[in-house]
Design an enzyme around this catalytic site. Structure first.
Site, PDB file in Angstrom:
ATOM      1  N   GLU A   1       0.821  -1.211   0.000  1.00 31.83           N
ATOM      2  CA  GLU A   1       0.000   0.000   0.000  1.00 31.83           C
ATOM      3  C   GLU A   1       0.859   1.267   0.000  1.00 31.83           C
ATOM      4  OE1 GLU A   1      -3.000  -0.461  -0.485  1.00 31.83           O
ATOM      5  OE2 GLU A   1      -3.957  -1.900   0.857  1.00 31.83           O
TER       6      GLU A   1
ATOM      7  N   TYR B   1     -13.083  16.817  19.651  1.00 25.75           N
ATOM      8  CA  TYR B   1     -11.810  16.161  19.378  1.00 25.75           C
ATOM      9  C   TYR B   1     -11.727  15.588  17.973  1.00 25.75           C
ATOM     10  CZ  TYR B   1     -10.132  16.955  24.035  1.00 25.75           C
ATOM     11  OH  TYR B   1      -9.689  17.574  25.172  1.00 25.75           O
TER      12      TYR B   1
END
Length: 211
Positions: A74, A120
């Protein structure tokens, strides 16, 4: 941070992710930019829970393999983040359960996969984009990420899982963890009346906290 320290950090944080179920078997891969040029990448078919620091792949600034085991298949998607998003110092690709599940749902908004339900997720992750499915290891994945023009630090690969970029490895890991936990909240709240942060609240967070 020296290359030896980076290798040790990759091993430590990869093991932590594996032991908490963010990756299974030989899934997932991580890369880190090396001071002075080049990259460290977890090897192909390696388990994030059992990495050998000396076997971690070393690539030069042009992405040629120059040391260690062969890099993850990848590597193309990692390269795309470094080349399209200035300031990227690390990339984390996981198969974490809830984020991967979101990547498989037909009603996930590809332009905004994760709603702003907590401060967050805005601060650490930002807007999450979806890119079309491609076979794992297909270089077209890199082209799809480049097509986002660096506008997203986190993406979901359709029917595959999350990829998150950060200024350094710790930041990228924290963001990947925050993405997974927020995806879990999305599933817990499906079908329930929920409150999202307002446009003004999101803008204030983005102005104060730079990713």
């Amino acid at each position: 941070m020296s290359q030896a320290e980076l290798r040790a950090q990759i091993v430590e944080l990869s093991r932590s992710l594996f032991e908490r179920g963010y990756s299974v078997g030989s899934s997932g891969n991580i890369s880190v930019a090396v001071a002075g040029g080049g990259f460290l990448v977890t090897p192909t078919n390696s388990c994030l829970g059992r990495l050998d620091a000396d076997a971690i792949s070393q690539l030069d600034a042009d992405w040629n393999h120059i040391g260690g085991d062969a890099p993850s298949k990848e590597v193309f998607l990692h390269r795309a983040f470094y080349e399209s998003r200035p300031g990227t110092g690390a990339v984390v690709h996981l198969h974490s359960t809830y984020a991967t599940a979101l990547s498989c749902l037909s009603d996930t908004d590809p332009a905004d996969c994760i709603p702003p339900i907590t401060p967050y997720v805005v601060m650490r992750v930002g807007t999450v984009r979806m890119v079309d499915y491609a076979m794992p290891g297909d270089p077209v994945t890199g082209d799809l990420i480049r097509g986002l023009d660096g506008q997203a630090a986190a993406v979901l690969l359709a029917n595959h899982g999350p990829v998150v970029a950060g200024a350094n490895l710790t930041a990228a890991v924290y963001a990947a963890e925050e993405l997974e936990e927020t995806a879990k909240l999305v599933f817990l709240m499906r079908g329930l009346a929920s409150r999202q942060l307002t446009t003004e609240q999101v803008a204030a967070l983005n102005a104060r906290f730079k990713r």
